[in-house]
Design an enzyme around this catalytic site. Structure first.
Site, mmCIF file in Angstrom:
data_model
loop_
_atom_site.group_PDB
_atom_site.id
_atom_site.type_symbol
_atom_site.label_atom_id
_atom_site.label_comp_id
_atom_site.label_asym_id
_atom_site.label_seq_id
_atom_site.Cartn_x
_atom_site.Cartn_y
_atom_site.Cartn_z
ATOM 1 N N ASP A 84 0.845 -1.180 0.000
ATOM 2 C CA ASP A 84 0.000 0.000 0.000
ATOM 3 C C ASP A 84 0.891 1.245 0.000
ATOM 4 O OD1 ASP A 84 -2.789 1.043 0.424
ATOM 5 O OD2 ASP A 84 -1.839 1.915 2.198
ATOM 6 N N GLU B 249 1.451 0.263 -4.978
ATOM 7 C CA GLU B 249 0.957 1.530 -5.488
ATOM 8 C C GLU B 249 2.172 2.450 -5.644
ATOM 9 O OE1 GLU B 249 -3.431 2.384 -3.783
ATOM 10 O OE2 GLU B 249 -1.894 2.385 -2.255
#
Ligand code: CA
Length: 665
Positions: free
Chosen positions: A347, A376
């Site tokens: 993340d 990400e």
């Protein structure tokens, strides 16, 4: 004394009155302990404790009989040891007991903490549990192996939340919202069609990507009858499974054993398991389990000594600092070894530094180089970490074998994430074809692409297509059905929305890179137009398994796409070189049409040449195709790899808002 000078002066001032406590000028001066025995090493004969709390003047261990209630039955002083650690040995069998650490720092006793390397806890993760890990292994665990995987290009991802998967009344599963739902076979929806793990096998995906399953804060594990929902991006204990997903969060062994049973069951079904890991921030910053042992050290601060918030969640961790880098590496390795996890989705990976990410890759390579890493490639907000050090998309070429999500391709296909009413290529919008082509080549360098016309990036950012995640929706923002509906042209019909949807996923599955599917899209799921469902009720988030029957055409199409990709290696090229040699775009002049060929049995493909045409226009188009004895395998919402019909004309009509795929032997 560079970035954090004011803050550091404050700390050193506080420490100056204490003669026995080491004095550190900056966080970078804190010693890094390099042993692997942090916090607890248990055996029936002895428990060895070693906790890292370099600025503490005293540290004690509190021992408890219960995981959440009652006072400590014993308190033990710890002794200062090497490199900022404190040790204490207990010559008893402590199995079944619980403990916390408490450190006196800056002349103040901090709150109790279970530590940060803790591997088992009581309810809500407040106290560490002393267990024998041999008790957590399901029958046959020693024989559990990762399903085979040759190349990251062979991966087909399926992102799912623990509750979404099973909680619907029509899921047919008993263990609703639990790890154990993934062990249930033979489950059916109302019409008798497969659900759960049988459905996943039928669909053909290779990897299940689980939204946070480590111990997070937002669900009170003592009140599971409330059936509250949360995505879980609020980490408390990184190395412990979430208690609310177990059948008994009061028993520290249960959640660990049931997690392993889930992994074992998926592995037995030929499916690998990926964890969404959220090392970029903790549920709370100040006073978190790790902060209580070394206040401030694990987090980035702004120049004015305030807490940086690059995560948008109130704090951001500091991967570049020795002990947090060590923690991240060992935590990931721990899940890969103790739990046999096969991959990790980071993340807000852009908040981590490149050195740390590559160190994690190297550590996983020693265990099994087929363990997949992706993340990400962006941050949520400003960060003090220098841009050239961030593990962001722009720097992906420096990330060794770590993939990033292609938001460029996502938003070109279906429209902007930020503006829900803005449509994309599949809804008939011109000017996005170059970004779609960029997706087709998996974000690599290709001479036929004008990179200046891409919507976000202006250059290729990966070394190879296996570093690119191709997708049109995920848990964030609108799901595909909602997005296409919200951005639809005024007169678009429901049938057209299905065509847009299927065209969007056709681009994902026929592009080079790693395809990613948000769970339930194959059943035409919707979330009633809600962008951010992180704490919406089950009724919004759950997969409605009866949709498998009502949207059978969509399921069949998705299943066909996944099978086509799996059976045809031309869609799974792993190097930029091979793409450059064998992927040729047709010089198609019709706006909003992308056509390309995969030539000469590329990547051991059984078909000689494959022709793929995406028509983003809301009307049929005629496309000039190379001469040959073509066989049509995908056309107007139908997929049949044995052939729908033969095509010999050099002008071929692709119906409105759809893809056609043809091959020659
Ligand atoms: Ca929890």
């Amino acid at each position: 004394m560079k970035k954090y000078s004011l803050f550091m002066l404050l700390i050193s001032g506080m420490l100056s009155g204490c003669n026995t406590t080491p004095h550190y000028t900056t966080f970078d001066d804190y010693p890094v302990y390099d042993g692997t025995d942090l916090e607890l090493t248990y055996s029936p004969q002895v428990s060895n404790f070693r906790v890292w709390a370099p600025t503490a003047s005293e540290v004690k261990i509190l021992l408890y009989d219960n995981g959440s209630e009652g006072g400590a039955y014993q308190t033990l002083d710890m002794n200062r040891s090497e490199k900022g650690t404190w040790i204490r040995k207990v010559d008893q069998n402590l199995k079944g007991k619980f403990y916390t650490f408490q450190a006196r720092i800056h002349d103040k006793w901090q709150e109790e903490t279970p530590g940060m390397w803790v591997k088992a806890t009581g309810v809500n993760g407040k106290r560490a549990a002393i267990i024998d890990f041999a008790d957590t292994n399901p029958v046959g665990w020693e024989n559990d192996v990762r399903p085979p995987l040759k190349s990251f290009a062979d991966i087909s991802l399926y992102e799912v939340h623990m509750r979404d998967f099973s909680v619907s009344p029509n899921s047919g599963m008993k263990n609703k919202g639990k790890f154990l739902a993934f062990t249930e076979h033979g489950t059916k929806n109302t019409a008798g069609e497969s659900t759960g793990i049988d459905h996943l096998k039928e669909l053909g995906i290779t990897h299940v990507h689980l939204l946070p399953v480590f111990d997070f804060a937002s669900i009170d594990e003592t009140k599971l009858y409330e059936n509250k929902y949360n995505w879980g991006y609020d980490p408390v204990n990184y190395n412990v499974p979430e208690g609310s997903y177990s059948t008994n969060p009061l028993n520290p062994v249960t959640r660990i054993k049931e997690f392993k049973e889930m992994v074992q069951s998926l592995h037995q079904s030929g499916i690998r398991v990926i964890m969404d890991v959220v090392y970029n921030h903790t549920s709370k910053g100040k006073g978190s389990n790790m902060d209580l042992l070394a206040p401030g050290y694990f987090y980035r601060m702004n120049k004015d000594s305030t807490w940086s918030n690059g995560s948008g969640c109130g704090n951001e961790t500091a991967s570049e600092r020795g002990m947090f880098r060590k923690f991240m590496i060992e935590s990931v390795v721990y899940w890969a070894t103790e739990y046999h996890v096969d991959g990790f989705r980071f993340d807000l990976m852009g908040l981590h530094d490149i050195v740390t990410m590559n160190a994690i890759r190297a550590a996983l390579d020693k265990i099994d180089p087929t363990i997949f890493m992706y993340g990400e490639g962006w941050t949520a907000a400003a960060t003090p970490l220098a841009e050239d050090k961030r593990a962001v998309k722009k720097n992906a070429k420096q990330l060794n074998g770590i993939a990033v999500f292609s938001d460029d391709m996502r938003d070109a296909i279906r429209g902007s994430w930020m503006h829900s009413s803005v449509p994309g290529f599949v809804s008939g919008i011109d000017s996005l074809a170059e970004s779609v082509k960029f997706g087709v080549v998996g974000g690599t360098q290709h001479d036929s692409i004008d990179y200046s016309k891409l919507i976000y990036s202006k250059e290729p950012y990966v070394n190879n297509p296996t570093q690119t995640i191709n997708y049109v929706s995920c848990h964030d923002d609108m799901c595909l059905v909602d997005k296409l509906r919200d951005s639809k042209p005024a007169n678009a019909t429901d049938d057209e929305l299905v065509r847009f949807n299927e065209l969007a996923q056709t681009i994902v599955y026929t592009s080079q890179g790693v395809p990613f599917l948000y769970a339930g899209e194959e059943l035409y799921r919707n979330k009633r137009g809600i962008h951010n469902t992180y704490q919406s009720p089950d009724s919004i988030n759950c997969i409605n398994w009866d949709s498998k029957t009502t949207h059978k055409d969509v399921f069949n199409y998705y299943q066909g796409l996944i099978a086509l990709r799996k059976a045809h290696s031309a869609f799974r090229i792993s190097t930029q070189d091979m793409i450059q040699q064998h992927l040729k775009f047709l010089t198609e002049k019709t706006p909003n049409v992308v056509a390309f060929m995969l030539t000469d049995h590329v990547n051991d493909e059984v078909w000689k040449d494959i022709l793929v045409i995406y028509n983003g226009n809301r009307k049929a188009v005629s496309v000039q195709i190379p001469e040959g004895e073509w066989t049509l395998v995908c056309h107007d919402g139908q997929i049949n790899t044995t052939g729908i019909s033969s095509v010999t004309n050099t002008y071929f009509t692709v119906p409105a808002s759809s893809a056609s795929i043809l091959f020659v032997k």
